[in-house]
Design a protein around this motif. Structure first.
Motif, PDB file in Angstrom:
ATOM      1  N   GLU A   1      -1.719 -23.382  10.657  1.00  0.00           N
ATOM      2  CA  GLU A   1      -2.908 -22.572  10.925  1.00  0.00           C
ATOM      3  C   GLU A   1      -3.729 -22.363   9.667  1.00  0.00           C
ATOM      4  O   GLU A   1      -4.969 -22.449   9.696  1.00  0.00           O
ATOM      5  CB  GLU A   1      -2.495 -21.222  11.522  1.00  0.00           C
ATOM      6  N   ALA A   2      -3.072 -22.078   8.545  1.00  0.00           N
ATOM      7  CA  ALA A   2      -3.795 -21.825   7.294  1.00  0.00           C
ATOM      8  C   ALA A   2      -4.555 -23.051   6.823  1.00  0.00           C
ATOM      9  O   ALA A   2      -5.568 -22.933   6.127  1.00  0.00           O
ATOM     10  CB  ALA A   2      -2.816 -21.364   6.213  1.00  0.00           C
ATOM     11  N   MET A   3      -4.082 -24.252   7.195  1.00  0.00           N
ATOM     12  CA  MET A   3      -4.743 -25.485   6.791  1.00  0.00           C
ATOM     13  C   MET A   3      -5.673 -26.024   7.877  1.00  0.00           C
ATOM     14  O   MET A   3      -6.255 -27.095   7.719  1.00  0.00           O
ATOM     15  CB  MET A   3      -3.695 -26.549   6.447  1.00  0.00           C
ATOM     16  N   GLY A   4      -5.798 -25.295   8.965  1.00  0.00           N
ATOM     17  CA  GLY A   4      -6.678 -25.726  10.038  1.00  0.00           C
ATOM     18  C   GLY A   4      -6.196 -26.975  10.747  1.00  0.00           C
ATOM     19  O   GLY A   4      -7.001 -27.727  11.311  1.00  0.00           O
ATOM     20  N   LEU A   5      -4.882 -27.201  10.765  1.00  0.00           N
ATOM     21  CA  LEU A   5      -4.314 -28.418  11.328  1.00  0.00           C
ATOM     22  C   LEU A   5      -3.779 -28.192  12.734  1.00  0.00           C
ATOM     23  O   LEU A   5      -3.303 -27.102  13.072  1.00  0.00           O
ATOM     24  CB  LEU A   5      -3.177 -28.929  10.437  1.00  0.00           C
ATOM     25  N   GLU A   6      -3.857 -29.248  13.558  1.00  0.00           N
ATOM     26  CA  GLU A   6      -3.307 -29.185  14.914  1.00  0.00           C
ATOM     27  C   GLU A   6      -1.784 -29.107  14.835  1.00  0.00           C
ATOM     28  O   GLU A   6      -1.155 -29.850  14.076  1.00  0.00           O
ATOM     29  CB  GLU A   6      -3.728 -30.416  15.711  1.00  0.00           C
ATOM     30  N   PHE A   7      -1.212 -28.234  15.623  1.00  0.00           N
ATOM     31  CA  PHE A   7       0.224 -27.944  15.539  1.00  0.00           C
ATOM     32  C   PHE A   7       0.886 -28.126  16.896  1.00  0.00           C
ATOM     33  O   PHE A   7       0.346 -27.722  17.925  1.00  0.00           O
ATOM     34  CB  PHE A   7       0.421 -26.507  15.051  1.00  0.00           C
ATOM     35  N   THR A   8       2.044 -28.780  16.892  1.00  0.00           N
ATOM     36  CA  THR A   8       2.872 -28.827  18.096  1.00  0.00           C
ATOM     37  C   THR A   8       4.317 -28.526  17.721  1.00  0.00           C
ATOM     38  O   THR A   8       4.743 -28.772  16.590  1.00  0.00           O
ATOM     39  CB  THR A   8       2.832 -30.200  18.802  1.00  0.00           C
ATOM     40  N   ARG A   9       5.031 -28.015  18.699  1.00  0.00           N
ATOM     41  CA  ARG A   9       6.449 -27.682  18.488  1.00  0.00           C
ATOM     42  C   ARG A   9       7.286 -28.445  19.501  1.00  0.00           C
ATOM     43  O   ARG A   9       6.992 -28.429  20.695  1.00  0.00           O
ATOM     44  CB  ARG A   9       6.663 -26.178  18.646  1.00  0.00           C
ATOM     45  N   ILE A  10       8.318 -29.126  19.012  1.00  0.00           N
ATOM     46  CA  ILE A  10       9.252 -29.836  19.879  1.00  0.00           C
ATOM     47  C   ILE A  10      10.605 -29.154  19.753  1.00  0.00           C
ATOM     48  O   ILE A  10      11.181 -29.111  18.654  1.00  0.00           O
ATOM     49  CB  ILE A  10       9.378 -31.321  19.482  1.00  0.00           C
ATOM     50  N   GLN A  11      11.087 -28.608  20.832  1.00  0.00           N
ATOM     51  CA  GLN A  11      12.402 -27.981  20.816  1.00  0.00           C
ATOM     52  C   GLN A  11      13.454 -29.057  21.070  1.00  0.00           C
ATOM     53  O   GLN A  11      13.527 -29.615  22.167  1.00  0.00           O
ATOM     54  CB  GLN A  11      12.499 -26.891  21.877  1.00  0.00           C
TER      55      GLN A  11
END
Length: 366
Positions: free
Chosen positions: A65-75
């Motif tokens: 978020e701080a770098m303005g990047l797209e984020f996804t989480r894989i459990q």
């Protein structure tokens, strides 16, 4: 779109703003954040090992978020399939043809949460993505977004239901570190932050944009490394291979990762050259996980960082004068006082709004 020349000082200011933004939401030791950001700027990947509940997942998301990047989480779970990570080819009935459905790995920052709870075959699904920045499905190669960073978390191997990461997988990570438990002030600060928000999970506004991150990564590639510092990195790695407690020492790939992280550390500090202190500061998080210990050493409780620490004490630290480095692909000229300074500038097209963010990140709404 304009050409923007970013100086080391401006880069350091931008990174400092990113750090401050992260610390608004996460309680993490500054040295750990430094190592993680060094991996991002070096286009590497991060492995976080800690017990559950220490903030690994939150920190990974806040960094994105701080770098303005797209984020996804894989459990990662025992029944997770490789196609659940990379994506798969599916048949579109309306179009009457097969098309590729992207998996969650197609993001700038991918959180591989509890990666060692999935079987090795699924863990290996990330190998090509991490090394080549692409995935191959049904004979077709698909490029991943840039920048691309994997932040993997794992519980200690003694935890029930975990699988040990293959050596080839560990070798792909630039940095392996852990948070540990915060001190009393840290936990009090954690409760203070929780009391001041109305959501379960903290979040932050971007400090920079993805274009900024790409510029910082390009600037890192221009950082010069003196031959003596390069030799220092090599000798440290070779010392780990000579250690009787290590079955396998730091690999040549690991040597390159140390080199890249040290250049990123210089960028974070606003320098165009690497010092031996950059190497020493990042030696353990960049080297220890590349070491495979003997059975006897494992039984005795020896860890990879012990081997690295002894190597640091054994290998002589070179004396390097600032900017007395090899050109390393950059042009140098003499300053007024006779010292050597870098003259190459890094140019990268950025959005107009981002020029202001890099020149004065503090004005972007902090």
């Amino acid at each position: 779109m304009n050409e923007t020349n970013v100086t080391p000082d401006e880069a350091a200011t931008a990174v400092r703003t990113i750090l401050e933004r992260i610390e608004e939401a996460a309680v993490v030791d500054r040295r750990v954040l430094h190592a993680m950001l060094a991996a991002v700027l070096a286009r590497g990947h991060v492995l976080l090992e800690d017990v559950p509940g220490t903030g690994k997942t939150v920190t990974a998301r806040v960094i994105a978020e701080a770098m303005g990047l797209e984020f996804t989480r894989i459990q990662f779970t025992p029944d997770l399939l490789p196609s659940d990570v990379t994506g798969s080819t599916v048949y579109d009935e309306h179009a009457g043809e097969f098309e590729f459905a992207k998996g969650p790995v197609f993001a700038n920052v991918v959180l591989a949460d509890e990666i060692n709870r999935a079987p090795p075959k699924t863990q290996a699904a990330l190998l090509e993505a991490m090394e080549e920045r692409q995935v191959s499905v049904d004979g077709t190669t698909h490029d991943l977004p840039r920048p691309f960073v994997v932040i993997a978390t794992q519980n200690p191997i003694e935890q029930e239901g975990t699988f040990r990461l293959p050596e080839a997988q560990r070798d792909r990570f630039s940095v392996k570190t852990s948070f540990g438990y915060p001190d009393v002030d840290g936990e009090m600060g954690l409760l203070e932050r929780r009391a001041n928000r109305r959501t379960l999970s903290p979040s932050v506004d971007p400090a920079v944009t993805p274009d900024s991150v790409r510029v910082l990564q390009m600037l890192t590639e221009t950082v010069a490394v003196d031959e003596k510092v390069r030799r220092y990195i090599v000798e440290l790695a070779r010392e780990t291979r000579r250690d009787g407690r290590a079955e396998i020492g730091v690999s040549p790939r690991g040597v390159q990762r140390v080199f890249e992280a040290a250049r990123a550390a210089a960028t974070i500090d606003g320098r165009s050259y690497v010092t031996p202190d950059d190497v020493k500061r990042l030696a353990q998080p960049t080297m220890a996980h590349h070491i495979v210990l003997t059975t006897e050493a494992t039984v005795e409780g020896i860890e990879g960082r012990d081997v690295v620490r002894d190597a640091l004490e054994t290998v002589d630290v070179p004396g390097v004068a600032p900017n007395s480095d090899e050109s390393d692909g950059t042009n140098e000229s003499a300053d007024a006082d006779g010292s050597s300074v870098e003259t190459e500038e890094v140019s990268e097209p950025l959005p107009e709004a981002e020029e202001t963010a890099l020149e004065n990140p503090a004005d972007d709404g902090v």
